[in-house]
Enzyme design. Structure first.
Site, mmCIF file in Angstrom:
data_model
loop_
_atom_site.group_PDB
_atom_site.id
_atom_site.type_symbol
_atom_site.label_atom_id
_atom_site.label_comp_id
_atom_site.label_asym_id
_atom_site.label_seq_id
_atom_site.Cartn_x
_atom_site.Cartn_y
_atom_site.Cartn_z
ATOM 1 C CG ASP A 1 4.296 18.663 -1.555
ATOM 2 O OD1 ASP A 1 4.205 17.439 -1.401
ATOM 3 O OD2 ASP A 1 5.102 19.545 -1.839
ATOM 4 C CG ASN B 1 0.410 13.650 2.710
ATOM 5 O OD1 ASN B 1 0.198 14.622 3.347
ATOM 6 N ND2 ASN B 1 -0.664 13.098 1.736
ATOM 7 C CD GLU C 1 2.612 14.694 -14.205
ATOM 8 O OE1 GLU C 1 1.667 15.206 -13.278
ATOM 9 O OE2 GLU C 1 2.650 14.772 -15.374
ATOM 10 C CG ASN C 2 1.366 11.671 -7.423
ATOM 11 O OD1 ASN C 2 0.173 12.089 -7.254
ATOM 12 N ND2 ASN C 2 2.490 12.358 -7.539
ATOM 13 C CD1 TRP C 3 -0.387 7.556 -13.213
ATOM 14 C CD2 TRP C 3 -0.547 5.568 -12.488
ATOM 15 N NE1 TRP C 3 -1.863 7.443 -13.127
ATOM 16 C CE2 TRP C 3 -1.883 6.266 -12.579
ATOM 17 C CE3 TRP C 3 -0.799 4.318 -11.614
ATOM 18 C CZ2 TRP C 3 -3.142 5.563 -12.540
ATOM 19 C CZ3 TRP C 3 -1.967 3.704 -11.701
ATOM 20 C CH2 TRP C 3 -3.023 4.254 -11.975
ATOM 21 C CG LEU D 1 0.610 26.159 -10.351
ATOM 22 C CD1 LEU D 1 0.104 26.753 -11.546
ATOM 23 C CD2 LEU D 1 -0.449 25.650 -9.573
ATOM 24 C CD GLU E 1 -4.115 37.228 -5.428
ATOM 25 O OE1 GLU E 1 -2.956 37.198 -4.965
ATOM 26 O OE2 GLU E 1 -4.276 37.937 -6.299
HETATM 27 C C1 FPP Z 1 1.748 14.755 -1.681
HETATM 28 O O1 FPP Z 1 2.708 14.552 -0.658
HETATM 29 C C2 FPP Z 1 0.342 14.105 -1.277
HETATM 30 C C3 FPP Z 1 -0.073 12.978 -2.424
HETATM 31 C C4 FPP Z 1 0.623 12.660 -3.415
HETATM 32 C C5 FPP Z 1 -1.182 12.352 -2.009
HETATM 33 C C6 FPP Z 1 -2.275 13.003 -1.422
HETATM 34 C C7 FPP Z 1 -3.345 12.155 -0.879
HETATM 35 C C8 FPP Z 1 -3.942 12.447 0.105
HETATM 36 C C9 FPP Z 1 -3.929 13.313 1.215
HETATM 37 C C10 FPP Z 1 -4.889 11.396 0.744
HETATM 38 C C11 FPP Z 1 -6.148 10.926 -0.243
HETATM 39 C C12 FPP Z 1 -6.863 12.078 -0.466
HETATM 40 C C13 FPP Z 1 -8.211 12.062 -0.633
HETATM 41 C C14 FPP Z 1 -8.933 13.356 -1.208
HETATM 42 C C15 FPP Z 1 -8.887 10.929 -0.251
HETATM 43 P P1 FPP Z 1 3.963 13.778 -0.965
HETATM 44 O O2 FPP Z 1 3.947 12.283 -0.830
HETATM 45 O O3 FPP Z 1 4.571 14.170 -2.291
HETATM 46 O O4 FPP Z 1 5.023 14.226 0.159
HETATM 47 P P2 FPP Z 1 6.463 14.603 0.130
HETATM 48 O O5 FPP Z 1 6.599 15.700 -0.876
HETATM 49 O O6 FPP Z 1 6.924 15.095 1.513
HETATM 50 O O7 FPP Z 1 7.138 13.018 -0.213
#
Ligand code: FPP
Length: 258
Positions: A34, A36, A81-83, A209, A221
């Site tokens: 989480d 990014n 849910e990411n859609w 989660l 854990e």
């Molecule tokens: C959560 O951060 C992250 C994601 C929904 C995507 C994770 C994907 C990658 C790291 C790249 C691809 C992975 C692989 C295995 C090839 P967020 O966007 O929810 O961050 P935020 O909560 O700060 O908005």
């Protein structure tokens, strides 16, 4: 040397040694990657820049977990849910998966890392589905570590689908409903081939989660780290392992030592 931020990363009551000997390495580590988006926006960059940097952490942590002797590493890459995210972000993420698969599969195969996917791949773009099948085939003999990528994965949906399959078999008279137990349900989950995670790490300070491995996490854990995924490095991973090794896991029983 970069340090984890104070607070939740400092040793907590759960981390104070309760056993004479630290416990062994976790065999299965699962990570909710989480933060990014916040990593990027905090730098005035578009969110996708954070996901791009997140790929570097995926590479680093995969290699490092293997070097540390972890047998299974599960990464939550895209949830059902990411859609709900803006189309450009979803497409951007899919482009990054394509980039990752093109660049990494051969390396993973060479390093003995077997890649497996969990989640409903049927809803993924057709070319990504083909890449997933190809990647699983290309790395199938890897025996150093299994990298499990959760893609279009949601735990409630997984449990519902498993329940439906068991119900259908019961309705067909193949199984007795009274005989359904934990093992039978677990065998219907996407994770049937893998042990439950010993340790679940979530980066970026959130403590939930988010529909990840709900069944499988019964005795895991948990560690919540105040660092965004693009900043989660080998040192942060090692700190998590150290904290895990101080935990006293009782699986509902009594403490073995003192
Ligand atoms: C959560 O951060 C992250 C994601 C929904 C995507 C994770 C994907 C990658 C790291 C790249 C691809 C992975 C692989 C295995 C090839 P967020 O966007 O929810 O961050 P935020 O909560 O700060 O908005």
């Amino acid at each position: 040397m970069r340090r984890l931020m104070p607070g939740r990363n400092a040793l907590s009551a759960a981390d104070t040694p309760k056993t004479a000997e630290p416990r062994p390495m976790p065999g299965h580590v699962a990570v909710i990657m989480d933060g990014n988006g916040r990593w990027a926006t905090g730098r005035g960059l578009p969110r996708i820049a954070g996901h791009k940097r997140g790929i570097n952490s995926v590479r680093k942590i995969t290699r490092h977990a293997k070097a540390r002797g972890v047998r299974y590493l599960t990464l939550f890459a895209f949830s059902t849910e990411n859609w709900l995210r803006p189309k450009e972000e979803v497409h951007g993420l899919f482009d990054l998966f394509r980039y990752y698969m093109r660049r990494e599969c051969r390396t993973l195969a060479r390093e003995g890392v077997r890649i497996r996917f969990i989640g409903d791949s049927s809803e993924m773009p057709a070319d990504i589905q083909s890449m997933m099948v190809e990647a699983e085939g290309m790395t199938a003999t890897g025996d150093a570590m299994t990298l499990i990528v959760a893609l279009n994965y949601g735990s409630r949906g997984e449990i519902v689908a498993a329940s439906r399959r068991l119900a259908a078999r019961a309705a067909a008279g193949e199984i007795d409903p009274a005989a359904i137990d934990d093992a039978m349900l677990a065998a219907e989950l996407n994770t049937a081939d893998f042990p439950d995670p010993d340790l679940i790490i979530r980066t970026s300070g959130e403590q939930r989660l988010s529909n990840f491995l709900l069944w499988q996490a019964a005795y895991s854990e948990f560690l919540f780290v105040d660092r965004h995924w693009p900043d989660f490095d080998e040192e942060a991973f090692d700190q998590c392992i150290e904290r895990y090794r101080l935990r006293d896991r009782r699986f509902g029983g009594l403490r073995k030592s003192g």
